[in-house]
Design an enzyme around this catalytic site. Sequence first.
Site, PDB file in Angstrom:
ATOM      1  N   GLY A 114      -7.015   2.392   0.802  1.00 59.66           N
ATOM      2  CA  GLY A 114      -7.507   1.058   1.091  1.00 59.66           C
ATOM      3  C   GLY A 114      -6.402   0.197   1.672  1.00 59.66           C
ATOM      4  CB  CYS A 115      -6.509  -2.724   3.934  1.00 57.13           C
ATOM      5  SG  CYS A 115      -7.897  -3.624   3.211  1.00 57.13           S
ATOM      6  CE1 TYR A 116      -5.972  -8.159   0.645  1.00 55.88           C
ATOM      7  CE2 TYR A 116      -8.177  -7.266   0.310  1.00 55.88           C
ATOM      8  CZ  TYR A 116      -7.351  -8.298   0.734  1.00 55.88           C
ATOM      9  OH  TYR A 116      -7.896  -9.444   1.237  1.00 55.88           O
ATOM     10  CB  THR A 118      -1.751   0.491   2.165  1.00 54.84           C
ATOM     11  OG1 THR A 118      -2.779   1.464   2.400  1.00 54.84           O
ATOM     12  CG2 THR A 118      -0.510   0.885   2.955  1.00 54.84           C
TER      13      THR A 118
END
Length: 310
Positions: A114-116, A118
Amino acid sequence: MKKVFIDGETGTTGLQVRERLVNHTGIEIISIDPAKKRDVEEKRRLMKEADVTVLCLPDDAAVDSVALAKQEGCRILDASSVHRVAEGWVYGLAELDPSQRGAIKDAQFVSNPGCYPTGIILLLKPLVEQGLLSADDHYAVNAISGYTGGGNKLIDQYESNANAPTYATYGLNFKHKHLPEIEKWSGLARTPIFIPSVGNFAQGMLISIPVTLANGNAEALHAALTATYAGEEFVTVHPFNEVNDPNAPFLTPHGLENTNQVELAVFASEDGKSAVLSAKLDNLGKGASGAAVQNLNLMLGFDEHLAVVL
């Protein structure tokens, strides 16, 4: 020439993966006829033809496509959130530890991070592993992302509404889908408090994690991050207590759009007992499609830097 099928190529992540792969000299994209995008047998045929299938689908649809892939023994890179802590899946964060690239290369099933998570994991994991932060502490994570992180529906809400909110906090039920992933891969013993927000800008992400240090040794956190990522091309650790931002003294989510870079930083009070860990990345780059192409390169035996940037 390797073949890649993007299941869900018309979504936000799928489109960006496709745009990157168009410039990849070693990969041929195979596409499904839009009229057959829900045709199970057509998907089965394309999965069998592809060397890797990338799933850029909602969670429920991803589960169905994975079931199909398992029937045929196909390789999958899943960009949904549903398999990020699942048994039998390799977590697709190449910088997670020294063995992760090899695990991704050999895996049948890889879950794209996921972006967050990472940025959060890259900050917390080495510090917890090295005993500089406690796995048992209560952590609170504050973060903001551009509205493209919410997919086509949120993009439409923002781009068709002149009065869209400048800033909006969500996830206030404390059940955000990223929490299991953050807890597991950061090595935490307690579920953190995660307060994400969306801003009225398309791309970019900024993560802040405040910590208190009884020993006042905030510089040790910075030194550990610097040593951990010294050889990583996609991860930069900025000098201690320096805001490397053209908008200084403000730290913003901007500057890394369409890249596969993550910028980490540590800021501390004069006595070193209060600190903030910071991560900046592009929610559609290293937070999604850039990381997906990096993982595809590893899975298919290419240089991991090929075509990761638009």
